[in-house]
Write an enzyme that holds these catalytic residues in place. Structure first.
Site, PDB file in Angstrom:
ATOM      1  CB  SER A  50      26.669  26.266  12.270  1.00  0.00           C
ATOM      2  OG  SER A  50      27.235  25.129  12.874  1.00  0.00           O
ATOM      3  CE1 TYR A 235      31.833   7.886   8.332  1.00  0.00           C
ATOM      4  CE2 TYR A 235      30.000   6.370   8.122  1.00  0.00           C
ATOM      5  CZ  TYR A 235      30.493   7.614   8.444  1.00  0.00           C
ATOM      6  OH  TYR A 235      29.631   8.572   8.898  1.00  0.00           O
ATOM      7  CG  LEU A 273      30.187  16.039  -0.169  1.00  0.00           C
ATOM      8  CD1 LEU A 273      29.001  16.918   0.128  1.00  0.00           C
ATOM      9  CD2 LEU A 273      30.928  16.588  -1.371  1.00  0.00           C
TER      10      LEU A 273
HETATM   11  P1  NAD Z   1      29.838  19.131  10.191  1.00  0.00           P
HETATM   12  O1  NAD Z   1      30.980  18.941  11.139  1.00  0.00           O
HETATM   13  O2  NAD Z   1      30.038  20.028   9.028  1.00  0.00           O
HETATM   14  O3  NAD Z   1      28.533  19.676  10.985  1.00  0.00           O
HETATM   15  C1  NAD Z   1      28.219  19.308  12.290  1.00  0.00           C
HETATM   16  C2  NAD Z   1      27.174  20.256  12.857  1.00  0.00           C
HETATM   17  O4  NAD Z   1      26.819  19.781  14.174  1.00  0.00           O
HETATM   18  C3  NAD Z   1      27.652  21.705  13.065  1.00  0.00           C
HETATM   19  O5  NAD Z   1      26.573  22.582  12.799  1.00  0.00           O
HETATM   20  C4  NAD Z   1      27.996  21.764  14.548  1.00  0.00           C
HETATM   21  O6  NAD Z   1      27.916  23.063  15.124  1.00  0.00           O
HETATM   22  C5  NAD Z   1      26.902  20.864  15.091  1.00  0.00           C
HETATM   23  N1  NAD Z   1      27.199  20.290  16.412  1.00  0.00           N
HETATM   24  C6  NAD Z   1      28.187  19.430  16.755  1.00  0.00           C
HETATM   25  N2  NAD Z   1      28.083  19.108  18.062  1.00  0.00           N
HETATM   26  C7  NAD Z   1      26.991  19.754  18.535  1.00  0.00           C
HETATM   27  C8  NAD Z   1      26.359  19.825  19.803  1.00  0.00           C
HETATM   28  N3  NAD Z   1      26.795  19.137  20.854  1.00  0.00           N
HETATM   29  N4  NAD Z   1      25.271  20.633  19.926  1.00  0.00           N
HETATM   30  C9  NAD Z   1      24.793  21.354  18.879  1.00  0.00           C
HETATM   31  N5  NAD Z   1      25.345  21.302  17.660  1.00  0.00           N
HETATM   32  C10 NAD Z   1      26.431  20.522  17.493  1.00  0.00           C
HETATM   33  O7  NAD Z   1      29.415  17.670   9.760  1.00  0.00           O
HETATM   34  P2  NAD Z   1      28.726  17.048   8.456  1.00  0.00           P
HETATM   35  O8  NAD Z   1      29.765  16.317   7.694  1.00  0.00           O
HETATM   36  O9  NAD Z   1      27.842  18.014   7.767  1.00  0.00           O
HETATM   37  O10 NAD Z   1      27.850  15.900   9.152  1.00  0.00           O
HETATM   38  C11 NAD Z   1      26.467  16.029   9.429  1.00  0.00           C
HETATM   39  C12 NAD Z   1      25.833  14.656   9.326  1.00  0.00           C
HETATM   40  O11 NAD Z   1      25.971  14.172   7.977  1.00  0.00           O
HETATM   41  C13 NAD Z   1      26.518  13.612  10.238  1.00  0.00           C
HETATM   42  O12 NAD Z   1      25.538  12.741  10.736  1.00  0.00           O
HETATM   43  C14 NAD Z   1      27.417  12.864   9.242  1.00  0.00           C
HETATM   44  O13 NAD Z   1      27.710  11.552   9.674  1.00  0.00           O
HETATM   45  C15 NAD Z   1      26.527  12.873   8.008  1.00  0.00           C
HETATM   46  N6  NAD Z   1      27.234  12.603   6.734  1.00  0.00           N
HETATM   47  C16 NAD Z   1      28.402  13.233   6.417  1.00  0.00           C
HETATM   48  C17 NAD Z   1      29.056  12.895   5.229  1.00  0.00           C
HETATM   49  C18 NAD Z   1      30.369  13.561   4.825  1.00  0.00           C
HETATM   50  O14 NAD Z   1      31.038  13.042   3.933  1.00  0.00           O
HETATM   51  N7  NAD Z   1      30.724  14.681   5.401  1.00  0.00           N
HETATM   52  C19 NAD Z   1      28.487  11.964   4.330  1.00  0.00           C
HETATM   53  C20 NAD Z   1      27.273  11.391   4.670  1.00  0.00           C
HETATM   54  C21 NAD Z   1      26.650  11.705   5.885  1.00  0.00           C
END
Ligand code: NAD
Length: 392
Positions: A50, A235, A273
């Protein structure tokens, strides 16, 4: 109601339906502007569909490759008095656009760590989609209830081994200051691994395999952030980094336990990001404000949708994609290369309360932060009355 942002610390507690729809549309437009993306998935399950990287993965799958998508997320529905979460509105907007484009889309809102949601996904796949050829694991959660024992595990963001003092930026108070973070104890490390490590990813693949819902050669990827020296203490080499290391173990385990299906499991490293998950991490708002400045000047700045389009096209679905020595797919090289890191480090050493707004791209950071919740998008009338109710 007229909806204005309500910011509390590192989170915005409301969201704008029309703004979220505009943000989803921007991402769809970007993907469509890329033309034919070549080989790709046709039946995709996205866990964490989402917001952030998961939403981008869903948009690339559907609008880049015409794939059917089943999404799982954990979002709050709106009421007449209170807006829903941004992820709720993003999902409603995605469904509207998928339906216009005759693309199958279904979303299950609930706890992806639970057995019930895994069963609902299996039932939906059997009913509507059949075998899947791509599973995206993009959950970011502060806690997880163990599906077997009912025990609740919490993740922490702390250094490992020794205390760490560093600069940070308090977005609430517009203040650069030092923070000292005490090291995590063993229990905190293990709990963080339980929440953000690979165990649940493995459980998902095992459940799908048992239900015979993995296509031969199915690909799966979980997302990680590796970063460099500036972010390692909080991190890469901290509690969250320990959990992310566990993804490497899980990827190897998934591959070796499903040799009959030739499942390809990868950990994909993406760039830092602004997302709801990253704005909660100390130091990240400062670091991201500085990399935005440097990478925009270098012409290498990318958002979630650009990163994921590149990941699918140049890595996941490419013939013999480059991998690092841990078999990871890397999309973070434009951020982590030595020349870019040296520029960020130089700014990091100079940055003070007085010069922060000049040296950094905090304006860009703040705009992206507001955009996560559907605010500050061009072309949206923020004085107009909005119906907070939206469904899919
Ligand atoms: P985000 O917070 O935008 O998205 C998290 C998603 O997980 C949402 O869709 C939320 O509804 C869902 N979610 C959370 N708990 C849940 C549950 N119990 N059941 C079902 N859905 C659930 O986060 P993001 O930054 O897009 O992170 C996604 C992945 O990417 C993570 O593993 C993060 O570590 C990784 N990541 C993020 C970054 C960054 O800079 N944001 C960089 C590299 C990797």
């Amino acid at each position: 109601m007229v909806i204005k942002p309500k910011i509390r610390g590192f989170i915005c507690t409301n969201a704008h339906p029309a703004g979220c729809a505009a943000s989803v549309q921007q991402q769809i437009d970007y993907v469509k502007s890329q033309g034919d993306l070549g080989n790709g998935p046709k039946n995709v399950l996205i866990l964490g569909s989402s917001t952030g990287y998961g939403l981008a993965s869903r948009i690339v799958s559907a609008f880049g490759y015409g794939a059917n998508t089943l999404g799982v997320c954990f979002e709050k529905a709106p009421s007449e008095r209170k807006t829903g979460t941004a992820g709720w509105y993003n999902t409603a907007a995605f469904h509207a656009k998928a339906s216009e484009a005759n693309l199958y889309a279904h979303t299950i809102n609930g706890d992806a760590f639970s057995k019930e949601i895994k069963q609902q996904v299996i039932d939906t796949l059997k009913r509507d989609m059949g075998k899947i050829d791509l599973v995206i694991y993009s959950l970011a959660s502060p806690r997880r209830t163990d599906p077997e024992t009912g025990e609740v595990y919490k993740s922490t963001l702390k250094p490992v081994g020794q205390a760490y003092t560093t600069k940070t930026y308090d977005t609430d108070k517009d203040l650069i200051h030092d923070i000292s973070l005490e090291p995590a104890n063993e229990d905190e490390i293990q709990q963080t691994i339980k929440v953000m490590g690979g165990e649940d990813w493995e459980l998902w693949l095992a459940a799908l395999d048992k239900a015979d819902l993995l296509a031969d050669g199915c690909k799966t990827t979980a997302y990680t952030y590796i970063g460099k020296e500036l972010t390692w203490p909080i991190y890469g080499q901290a509690t969250i980094g320990k959990a992310k290391e566990d993804l490497d173990r899980a990827a190897a385990e998934i591959i070796s336990s499903k040799t009959n299906k030739h499942v390809e499991a990868y950990v994909s490293s993406l760039k830092a990001l602004v997302t709801q998950a990253s704005s909660a991490i100390p130091v990240m708002p400062l670091y991201i404000s500085l990399i935005y400045k440097v990478m925009k000047e270098e012409g290498t700045h990318e958002g979630c949708i650009e990163q994921i389009t590149g990941l699918f096209q140049q890595r996941l679905f490419a013939e013999s994609p480059p991998m690092d020595d841990m078999r990871r797919l890397r999309m973070d090289d434009k951020e982590t290369n030595d020349a870019t890191q040296a520029k960020i480090k130089a700014l990091w050493d100079q940055v003070t309360q007085d010069n922060f707004h000049e040296l950094s791209d905090y304006a860009g950071y703040h705009h992206e932060f507001l955009k996560l919740f559907g605010f500050d998008l061009q072309g949206v009338d923020y004085d107009a009355d909005q119906d907070p109710i939206a469904n899919w």
